[in-house]
Structure formats: C-alpha cells, structure tokens
Design an enzyme around this catalytic site. Structure first.
Site, short mmCIF file in Angstrom:
data_model
loop_
_atom_site.label_atom_id
_atom_site.label_comp_id
_atom_site.label_asym_id
_atom_site.label_seq_id
_atom_site.Cartn_x
_atom_site.Cartn_y
_atom_site.Cartn_z
CD GLU A 36 93.44 14.07 -5.58
OE1 GLU A 36 94.55 14.04 -6.20
OE2 GLU A 36 92.86 15.30 -5.03
NE ARG A 110 98.95 20.73 4.83
CZ ARG A 110 98.33 21.84 4.54
NH1 ARG A 110 97.00 21.65 3.91
NH2 ARG A 110 98.53 22.92 4.94
CE1 TYR A 219 101.01 23.09 14.35
CE2 TYR A 219 102.51 25.14 14.10
CZ TYR A 219 101.77 23.95 13.68
OH TYR A 219 101.50 23.89 12.19
CG ASP A 305 95.79 26.95 -1.11
OD1 ASP A 305 95.61 27.94 -0.37
OD2 ASP A 305 96.82 26.28 -0.90
#
Length: 406
Positions: A36, A110, A219, A305
């Site tokens: 990362e 998230r 939501y 993605d």
C-alpha cells in the site's frame, strides 16, 4: 518431486478490493505480500451499499459478526420523485431480502468496511502488509513475478494482483495508457449523525430521489446512528479539486436542487446545520469490459476498480470487488502449479458479470436523470411494476463462487 513450497501472491493496493483479495488468497492457502503506497491506513469516504451478493461473500469469510457490529440493515428501499416527493415504487429489504437470497442487504460506512477487512487480514499469519511502498515495475518470467518498488526493494512471487484503483499503475503496465472516462457527473457526499437531525428527517431505509439531471440517495450507516447522503448531478468539476473550497459545495448543491420538492431541499439544507459537510467527487469510469484479457494476462490479474470502475447507479462498486476476491480465492485454491491457468479461469468467470454490471449502472444513470417523456415513462413504469423493477435477482443471487478455506 512435488513442489510443496507455499505459493506467494503479491498485491498492489490496500483498499477494500486489495484487502478482500489478500484475505481470500490466505484462505486458499497462499502467502500474501500486500503493498500500500500510503504510509498508514486511513480509509475515508462515505457510505457503501452491499447487496446480498456481496454480503454472502463476507459471511462466508466468517465476517458476519464483524459486519453486524458496524453496519445498518435497512428494512425498505423506496424511490421517490425529486420534483413532487411522491413514492414511485418500494421494495422490502430486511428479513424479506435475506430469505429470498440467503443474505441480507447491508449499508455500511466505507471506513468500517475497510476496517473489518483489515482486522481479518491482520489475523492471517500468511499475510504481510507493507505500508508506504509503491510498486514501480513488475517483470514476469516462466517461474514467477518480480516486483520492484520505488524504494528499490525487489520481491519475488508466483502471481501479482493489481487492486490499485481507478488510476491503476498495474493496469497501465498491463493494458496501456487509455485514460479513465470522465462521466460528466458530480457526486456530493455527506455523512451526518441522525440524532443531530430533526426526527422527521431521520431514516432507517434506503431512499432514492429521482429528478431531471440529478438524483439523491439517503440511507443509514454505522448501526443506524448516522445517515449517508449522496447527491449526483450533471456538471463540470473544478479544474483544481485539491485546492477547491469544499465549503462552497452546499451552496452549489442547493442551487442545483431549486425546483425540487421542499422535503428534499430541507434534507440537503440540514446537512451543514447538523455539523456535516458536502465533499465533491467527479465521477469517472471505463467502458464495460470486452474480454477476459482485460482482467488477467499470464501471472498478472486486475481486481475491482483497477479492472472495471463503474458508475454508482447500481450500488455495486464495492460488491463487484468483493466478488472478484472470492472468485480469485477459488481460482488460486484450484490452480496447483499452473498459476496462469488459474488466473485465466478467474478472468473467464468474472469479466462478463462485471461488464453487465458496468453497462447496467451506466444505463441506470440515464434512467435516474431522465427528462421529458422518458421521465414520465420511467415514473409510470415504477408506479405500475414497483418491486419487479427494483429487485435484481440476476445480481443479488451472486455468482457460484466458494469462499471457504481450501
């Protein structure tokens, strides 16, 4: 003599897709090195909707208790007109959708989803996470993959997965420099404490407000304690988003919503009043996948993605990345020493489903933002067919992918 060495998967990217891939590979019996580029994990963003197809994968990895500790489980999905506020269609979620598809419909922040995957990955002894490391190059040979980092470190592995997002450097090296497609849509996102809102504005369900050239979705997340809102409209992004005054977004959005129902305008105005702020994201995607070669070649595969960025109009971006990771797990568990064949199997299983979701999401965007006769036809169809239009059996049943330990 049979090779009993533990096979090694190298992963670029520590987002939701990369962590899910690392967890799945470890469960398949592989060792994993995950790279990362950020010096520390700090997943931000806003809410994520997870259909039963994605939730089933998380449950199969043993993450149901962790998910229940942080997610919300909306009881209902409804579609309303952004112009007059009428309910156009509705569908039960909760126990109804769970009974129908074997897993519930969840809504989660998230950061919470990233956090529960990271905790699960860190509990796997076979996974090593390298922070502050950017992959500069990869070289494939008959015996494996060699990665070189920007810092000059070299790492050998048997397979390499690019889960490095929309602007994936892995994709660039594998498929060439075709840029992502600018959609012309802007997303304004906010998360606010429900207790800071007037009671009439709080929600325990998913609501999509559809209007000409725009829509708003709200939501619950964080066990229902917070509300996620996203408003998407047509427009051009500021040239320099890094230095854009995000405080100005509330005024821009309120201006775009002039002419909509007072109930929706009140909801949007309540965000800054409740201590929230609107953050702006220009949306980009890529055309639907054209073949398996766009997801894997040789010992290199793309995931999430990096392979198939999609518009958010089917709420399946995170879901497809999680499904990819589950399919990758199955492929790695069954490939033996023929790693390229395993990755070909992964790509063959995934590319058509991902392409279908990409295309359907793009189509939904046109329907959501319809004007004139197309809008009237949409509203009439929703009123007449209701749940039959909102339910997505082909999607929510999920692919036939095993996610247990090999």
């Amino acid at each position: 003599m049979q090779d009993t060495r533990q096979q090694q998967l190298l992963i670029a990217g520590g987002g939701i897709g990369g962590l899910a891939a690392a967890l799945g590979a470890a469960r398949a019996g592989w060792a994993v090195d995950l790279f990362e580029r950020a010096p520390a994990f700090g997943e931000v963003g806003a809410g994520v909707q997870l259909g039963p197809n994605a939730v089933a994968c998380l449950h199969a990895w043993g993450l149901e208790p962790a998910l229940r500790a942080v997610a919300a489980y909306p009881e209902r999905l409804q579609v309303r007109s952004a112009l007059d506020g009428r309910v156009l269609a509705a569908m039960p979620l909760g126990t109804t959708i769970a009974a129908r598809y074997g897993a519930p419909y969840a809504a989660i922040h998230r950061a919470d989803l990233h956090g529960l995957l990271l905790e699960a990955v860190r509990a796997e002894p076979a996974v090593r996470v390298h922070l502050g490391e950017t992959i500069a190059a990869h070289t494939e040979g008959s015996a494996g993959i060699m990665l070189r980092t920007v810092a000059g470190h070299r790492v050998q592995g048997d397979a390499f997965v690019g889960a490095d997002g929309l602007r994936s450097a892995t994709r660039l090296r594998l498929l060439g420099a075709e840029p992502a497609r600018v959609s012309g849509h802007l997303a304004y996102r906010a998360v606010v404490p429900q207790e800071a809102l007037p009671e009439r504005l709080r929600t325990a369900q998913v609501t999509a407000w559809l209007g000409p050239g725009l829509h708003v979705v709200q939501y619950p997340v964080c066990r229902g304690e917070r509300m996620n809102l996203v408003a998407i409209r047509h427009g051009r992004a500021p040239d320099d988003l890094d230095h854009w005054d995000h405080a100005g977004n509330a005024g821009d959005l309120e201006g775009a919503l002039r002419g909509t129902t007072p109930a929706l305008q009140e909801l949007v105005r309540a965000v800054p009043q409740a201590g929230g702020g609107w953050r702006l994201w220009p949306l980009s995607d890529r055309p639907p996948l054209q073949g398996a070669h766009e997801m894997a070649q040789g010992r290199v595969a793309l995931l999430g993605d990096a392979a198939h960025p999609m518009r958010p109009y089917l709420a399946q971006g995170a879901g497809m990345a999680i499904e990819d990771a589950a399919a990758l797990q199955q492929a790695l568990a069954g490939c033996g020493n023929d790693v390229p064949q395993g990755l070909r199997r992964y790509a063959a299983q995934r590319w058509q489903r991902n392409a279908r979701v990409q295309a359907r999401a793009e189509r939904n965007g046109r329907i959501f933002h319809a004007t004139g006769p197309m809008r009237w036809a949409r509203d009439l169809s929703l009123r007449l067919l209701g749940e039959r239009l909102l339910d997505q059996p082909w999607l929510y049943r999920g692919p036939s992918v095993g996610t247990g330990r090999a």
